[in-house]
Structure formats: structure tokens, C-alpha cells
Design a protein around this motif. Structure first.
Motif, PDB file in Angstrom:
ATOM      1  N   UNK A   9      29.364   8.847 -15.876  1.00 18.62           N
ATOM      2  CA  UNK A   9      30.123   9.233 -16.876  1.00 18.62           C
ATOM      3  C   UNK A   9      31.254   8.190 -17.402  1.00 18.62           C
ATOM      4  N   UNK A  10      31.427   7.143 -16.498  1.00 23.10           N
ATOM      5  CA  UNK A  10      32.346   6.015 -16.780  1.00 23.10           C
ATOM      6  C   UNK A  10      31.831   5.173 -17.310  1.00 23.10           C
ATOM      7  N   UNK A  11      30.641   4.772 -17.383  1.00 27.80           N
ATOM      8  CA  UNK A  11      30.082   3.230 -17.484  1.00 27.80           C
ATOM      9  C   UNK A  11      28.419   3.648 -18.173  1.00 27.80           C
ATOM     10  N   UNK A  12      28.080   2.763 -18.852  1.00 29.45           N
ATOM     11  CA  UNK A  12      26.671   2.584 -19.265  1.00 29.45           C
ATOM     12  C   UNK A  12      25.898   1.931 -17.947  1.00 29.45           C
ATOM     13  N   UNK A  13      24.819   2.426 -17.680  1.00 33.00           N
ATOM     14  CA  UNK A  13      23.852   1.635 -16.658  1.00 33.00           C
ATOM     15  C   UNK A  13      22.530   1.403 -17.235  1.00 33.00           C
ATOM     16  N   UNK A  14      22.423   0.046 -17.257  1.00 34.15           N
ATOM     17  CA  UNK A  14      20.908  -0.476 -17.854  1.00 34.15           C
ATOM     18  C   UNK A  14      20.098  -1.226 -16.652  1.00 34.15           C
ATOM     19  N   UNK A  15      18.759  -1.523 -16.755  1.00 35.69           N
ATOM     20  CA  UNK A  15      18.006  -2.032 -16.031  1.00 35.69           C
ATOM     21  C   UNK A  15      17.161  -2.968 -17.052  1.00 35.69           C
ATOM     22  N   UNK A  16      17.948  -4.180 -17.022  1.00 33.29           N
ATOM     23  CA  UNK A  16      17.637  -5.442 -17.791  1.00 33.29           C
ATOM     24  C   UNK A  16      16.348  -5.930 -17.345  1.00 33.29           C
ATOM     25  N   UNK A  17      16.124  -6.090 -15.902  1.00 29.74           N
ATOM     26  CA  UNK A  17      15.063  -6.663 -15.319  1.00 29.74           C
ATOM     27  C   UNK A  17      14.596  -5.755 -14.343  1.00 29.74           C
ATOM     28  N   UNK A  18      13.448  -6.056 -13.711  1.00 28.03           N
ATOM     29  CA  UNK A  18      12.498  -5.009 -12.682  1.00 28.03           C
ATOM     30  C   UNK A  18      13.843  -5.067 -11.400  1.00 28.03           C
ATOM     31  N   UNK A  19      14.451  -5.945 -11.061  1.00 29.72           N
ATOM     32  CA  UNK A  19      15.192  -5.730  -9.724  1.00 29.72           C
ATOM     33  C   UNK A  19      16.793  -6.179 -10.039  1.00 29.72           C
ATOM     34  N   UNK A  20      17.182  -5.767 -11.290  1.00 29.08           N
ATOM     35  CA  UNK A  20      18.555  -5.904 -11.599  1.00 29.08           C
ATOM     36  C   UNK A  20      19.116  -4.747 -12.365  1.00 29.08           C
TER      37      UNK A  20
END
Length: 185
Positions: free
Chosen positions: A53-64
Motif C-alpha cells: 500500500x506504500x510502494x510499487x513492487x516490480x519484478x524486472x528480472x527473474x531474481x530481482x
């Protein structure tokens, strides 16, 4: 009345299964997954607030994973909350974004995570069996009060057992899927 007891039991069992799926999603696998952070709460202006609710969470790479707080002043609070969550990761911050590199799991660590997944599955099975017991007790009470006959009681107990068996099979399936996901290199 008796159909309501069955419907209530089914609803509770479904909630137990959904809870298990949330718990399993929080168990780490070898690759990054935004649901790893679902249990992390940040002390934001004195109130514990879920990180999503405070931040955008993204998965730009398979392990990050990248976490970008909407309020740039809360970056340090979010970083501290992730570090204290004991996720087995070491987040780094550049002042505006937090990067979380998910390390490769060792074989020993994978086996520990499989045990955790199995433990969560067993807890879900116990919850489902408790729901079965409560439903059967409700039917026994109804039979004692004269609302249903002894034959109807037996039939309803069979229905509750079938429902229980179905949900336990779903729990086993969810745990097996998670185990394959964890052991996948």
C-alpha cells in the motif's frame, strides 16, 4: 437448516485453503516473487501499513525485486521493515528505489522451505478437520433435538466427510505444487 451447516462448513474450508495459498506464496523459492513481501508491514506515521500500500513492487528480472515507495520520504522506513522481516534477502537503496536481489537457494535451504510448506499444509489440514468436527457436532445436536433423523445424520456426516476429503486433496495439491516450485533449480 442442515444445508446451511454444510454451506457454512464449505465456506470455512475454502477460507482455510485460501489462507494456505497466501502462506505458501510467502515462502521463498529460487526466483523473485512480489508476494514475498506480502507479510511485510511498515511503521508509517505510527500505523503498521502493508508494504504494497506504500510502494510499487516490480519484478524486472527473474531474481530481482524493486520496491519504489510512493512517498520518497519513507524509503528508509520501507528498507528497515524489509530488513527486519527476516526474508533471507539483503535489500539495497539508492535513495528513491529499493532493490532486492534474491540469492540462489542451496539444497539445504530448499529442503527447509519444503518443510515449511509441508508444515503450513498440515496446519491447513488440521483447520479443515476442525471444521468437519464442528459441522458433525452441529448435526448431532440437530439429531438430538429431533430436527433430523438418525439416517439423515449419517447422510450428512458422509457429505461432510466427502467435503473434507475434497479440501484435503486440494491442500495436498497446493503443497505438492509449491514443493516442485521450491526444488526447481
Amino acid at each position: 437448516m442442515s444445508e446451511a451447516v454444510l454451506k457454512d462448513a464449505k465456506g470455512k474450508m475454502q477460507k482455510s485453503l485460501e489462507s494456505l495459498q497466501r502462506d505458501l506464496a510467502a515462502i521463498r523459492t529460487g526466483h523473485a516473487n512480489a508476494s514475498m513481501l506480502d507479510r511485510v508491514t511498515v511503521d508509517y506515521y505510527g500505523a503498521p501499513t502493508p508494504i504494497n500500500q506504500l510502494a510499487g513492487i516490480a519484478v524486472p528480472e527473474a531474481r530481482m525485486l524493486t520496491v519504489t515507495p510512493y512517498d520518497k520520504g519513507s524509503v528508509d522506513d520501507v528498507l528497515k521493515a524489509i530488513q527486519q522481516a527476516d526474508l533471507g534477502v539483503n535489500p539495497t537503496s539508492d535513495g528513491t528505489m529499493i532493490r532486492i536481489t534474491v540469492p540462489q537457494l542451496t539444497e539445504e535451504r530448499r529442503k527447509e522451505f519444503v518443510k515449511d510448506a509441508r508444515r503450513e499444509g498440515e496446519n491447513a489440514k488440521v483447520a479443515i478437520r476442525n471444521i468437519r468436527r464442528e459441522a458433525n457436532d452441529e448435526f448431532k445436536k440437530m439429531e438430538k433435538d429431533g430436527d433430523i433423523s438418525e439416517d439423515e445424520l449419517r447422510g450428512y456426516n458422509d457429505d461432510v466427510q466427502k467435503l473434507t476429503d475434497d479440501y484435503i486433496a486440494k491442500v495436498d495439491s497446493a503443497c505438492d505444487d509449491k514443493e516442485k516450485d521450491i526444488l526447481e533449480v
